[in-house]
Design a protein around this motif. Structure first.
Motif, mmCIF file in Angstrom:
data_model
loop_
_atom_site.group_PDB
_atom_site.id
_atom_site.type_symbol
_atom_site.label_atom_id
_atom_site.label_comp_id
_atom_site.label_asym_id
_atom_site.label_seq_id
_atom_site.Cartn_x
_atom_site.Cartn_y
_atom_site.Cartn_z
ATOM 1 N N SER A 96 48.821 68.133 8.084
ATOM 2 C CA SER A 96 47.978 67.226 7.668
ATOM 3 C C SER A 96 46.952 68.213 6.838
ATOM 4 N N SER A 97 46.270 69.175 7.202
ATOM 5 C CA SER A 97 45.456 70.003 6.581
ATOM 6 C C SER A 97 46.187 70.866 5.467
ATOM 7 N N THR A 98 47.404 71.280 5.742
ATOM 8 C CA THR A 98 48.038 71.929 4.557
ATOM 9 C C THR A 98 48.478 70.912 3.403
ATOM 10 N N ALA A 99 48.889 69.815 3.729
ATOM 11 C CA ALA A 99 49.239 69.017 2.831
ATOM 12 C C ALA A 99 47.881 68.405 1.851
ATOM 13 N N ALA A 100 46.798 68.210 2.715
ATOM 14 C CA ALA A 100 45.602 67.736 1.969
ATOM 15 C C ALA A 100 45.149 68.844 1.167
ATOM 16 N N TYR A 101 45.242 70.068 1.417
ATOM 17 C CA TYR A 101 44.904 71.085 0.633
ATOM 18 C C TYR A 101 45.742 71.416 -0.698
ATOM 19 N N ALA A 102 47.184 70.799 -0.453
ATOM 20 C CA ALA A 102 47.834 70.599 -1.842
ATOM 21 C C ALA A 102 47.564 69.586 -2.540
ATOM 22 N N SER A 153 56.062 61.959 15.077
ATOM 23 C CA SER A 153 54.501 61.840 14.797
ATOM 24 C C SER A 153 54.124 63.313 14.513
ATOM 25 N N LEU A 154 55.065 63.873 13.653
ATOM 26 C CA LEU A 154 54.580 65.403 13.221
ATOM 27 C C LEU A 154 53.773 65.293 11.882
ATOM 28 N N ALA A 155 53.568 64.167 11.166
ATOM 29 C CA ALA A 155 52.898 64.197 10.070
ATOM 30 C C ALA A 155 52.023 62.780 10.165
ATOM 31 N N SER A 156 50.907 62.938 9.749
ATOM 32 C CA SER A 156 50.107 61.665 9.535
ATOM 33 C C SER A 156 49.545 61.633 8.155
ATOM 34 N N ALA A 157 49.785 60.148 7.717
ATOM 35 C CA ALA A 157 49.227 59.917 6.597
ATOM 36 C C ALA A 157 47.845 59.546 6.516
ATOM 37 N N GLY A 159 45.694 61.347 8.604
ATOM 38 C CA GLY A 159 45.184 62.721 8.695
ATOM 39 C C GLY A 159 45.097 63.351 7.341
ATOM 40 N N ILE A 160 46.048 63.248 6.446
ATOM 41 C CA ILE A 160 46.183 63.581 5.201
ATOM 42 C C ILE A 160 45.090 62.905 4.345
ATOM 43 N N PHE A 161 44.750 61.947 4.304
ATOM 44 C CA PHE A 161 43.767 61.213 3.675
ATOM 45 C C PHE A 161 42.463 61.666 4.031
ATOM 46 N N LEU A 162 42.159 61.705 5.282
ATOM 47 C CA LEU A 162 40.825 61.920 5.786
ATOM 48 C C LEU A 162 40.607 63.323 5.593
ATOM 49 N N LEU A 163 41.486 64.212 5.563
ATOM 50 C CA LEU A 163 41.146 65.811 5.348
ATOM 51 C C LEU A 163 41.322 65.861 3.664
ATOM 52 N N ARG A 164 41.939 65.257 3.047
ATOM 53 C CA ARG A 164 41.796 65.403 1.576
ATOM 54 C C ARG A 164 40.419 65.116 1.097
ATOM 55 N N GLN A 165 39.947 63.901 1.471
ATOM 56 C CA GLN A 165 38.346 63.613 1.138
ATOM 57 C C GLN A 165 37.728 64.537 1.478
ATOM 58 N N ALA A 166 37.677 65.182 2.659
ATOM 59 C CA ALA A 166 36.749 66.323 3.290
ATOM 60 C C ALA A 166 37.084 67.487 2.171
ATOM 61 N N ILE A 167 38.241 67.971 2.036
ATOM 62 C CA ILE A 167 38.358 69.136 1.107
ATOM 63 C C ILE A 167 37.987 68.974 -0.258
ATOM 64 N N SER A 168 37.966 67.785 -0.804
ATOM 65 C CA SER A 168 37.714 67.616 -2.010
ATOM 66 C C SER A 168 36.009 67.588 -2.360
ATOM 67 N N GLN A 169 35.386 67.546 -1.247
ATOM 68 C CA GLN A 169 33.770 67.819 -1.437
ATOM 69 C C GLN A 169 33.383 69.016 -1.181
ATOM 70 N N VAL A 170 34.479 70.072 -1.010
ATOM 71 C CA VAL A 170 34.027 71.312 -0.881
ATOM 72 C C VAL A 170 34.010 72.016 -2.213
ATOM 73 N N PRO A 171 32.946 72.563 -2.733
ATOM 74 C CA PRO A 171 32.822 73.057 -4.193
ATOM 75 C C PRO A 171 33.928 74.230 -4.626
ATOM 76 N N ARG A 172 34.510 73.649 -5.752
ATOM 77 C CA ARG A 172 35.438 74.586 -6.168
ATOM 78 C C ARG A 172 35.338 75.882 -6.826
#
Length: 281
Positions: A96-102, A153-157, A159-172
């Motif tokens: 989830s973290s790697t997919a959210a980063y992508a 259960s190897l991937a979680s939609a 989890g990707i949504f939650l972590l993508r929202q968090a990563i998007s708030q990290v300043p580029r």
């Protein structure tokens, strides 16, 4: 001379505040009552749920817990649940973290459509997927194995949504500064992104562990033998067709609740912070 400090007099609570406190107390009591009743029933020998609930056992005993673990397979079921939930949590955190980063930092043509389609899979109930999943795992020879219970259960939609929202708030700007210093995507991901989304990671870890720990339907379908059963399936097996030892059933329920309660209490601060920072409601 000692300085004099003026303290503001405490104001009496307003009627509105008093009503709110009373409502909160009643709500808390209503939510805690089933848990308290479960604890009392587990230490009441020969408890019968057909009677009115009692909040004080006449002759409390831990015999139900001893009976629970003397039955073959219950300790193994706890171990199976721990292994399955831990493996599910770790793997979902990685995927989830790697997919959210992508999705957040590596935009590509059609990424929005792919993300929307991936989120749409959250609307598909597990009951629809059981037959094709079972057929695939049977063809792979993974029926009645923990690997078979883990594979869907190897991937979680979520989890990707939650972590993508968090990563998007990290300043580029942090990414750009690291890129100027020669950092690649892997280094940016591990040294900048992950430390800044720890609260979201902890939140998702609790959700993932809880989901796997409480999963019943899929382990019931794919795990056939007693040695491979998980805790929810073993708890269902405690109820007999004609007679049921409710004190033993409630003891098993307490055993299944306590680990999740401890994990949530330890991660409560991160869960609240992660949900708030991710914009979930």
């Amino acid at each position: 001379m000692p300085e004099l400090t003026l303290r503001r007099p405490r104001r009496a609570p307003t009627p509105r505040a008093a009503v709110l406190w009373i409502l909160v107390a009643l709500g808390a009591a209503a939510m805690l009552f089933p848990f308290l009743w479960t604890v009392v029933t587990s230490v009441t020998p020969g408890a019968n749920l057909g009677q009115s609930p009692s909040l004080w056992p006449e002759e409390p005993s831990l015999e139900a817990y001893r009976t629970l673990f003397e039955r073959g397979g219950f300790g193994q079921a706890i171990l199976n649940s721990v292994l399955l939930a831990a493996a599910t949590t770790v793997i979902q955190l990685i995927t989830s973290s790697t997919a959210a980063y992508a999705f957040s930092r590596l935009p590509f043509r059609g990424s929005g459509v792919v993300f929307a389609v991936y989120l749409a899979t959250m609307m598909i109930p597990l009951q629809v997927l059981i037959v094709p999943l079972f057929a695939q795992l049977k063809a792979l020879g993974l029926i009645d194995t923990l690997a078979g219970a883990l594979l869907p259960s190897l991937a979680s939609a979520f989890g990707i949504f939650l972590l993508r929202q968090a990563i998007s708030q990290v300043p580029r700007e942090l990414d750009e500064a690291a890129t100027i210093d020669g950092a690649g995507h892997f280094r940016i991901f591990t040294t900048i992104i992950l430390p800044n989304v720890r609260a979201a990671l902890a939140t998702f870890a609790v959700f993932a562990f809880m989901s796997s720990w409480n999963s019943f339907l899929w382990p019931l379908v794919v795990l056939r033998s007693r040695e491979s059963q998980t805790l929810p399936v073993a708890l269902a097996g405690l109820q007999g067709q004609f007679t049921t030892q409710w004190d033993v059933v409630m003891a098993g329920s307490i055993v299944s609740i306590v680990p999740m309660l401890l994990i949530y209490l330890l991660a409560q601060r991160h869960v609240v912070q992660g949900v708030a920072s991710s914009g979930l409601k």
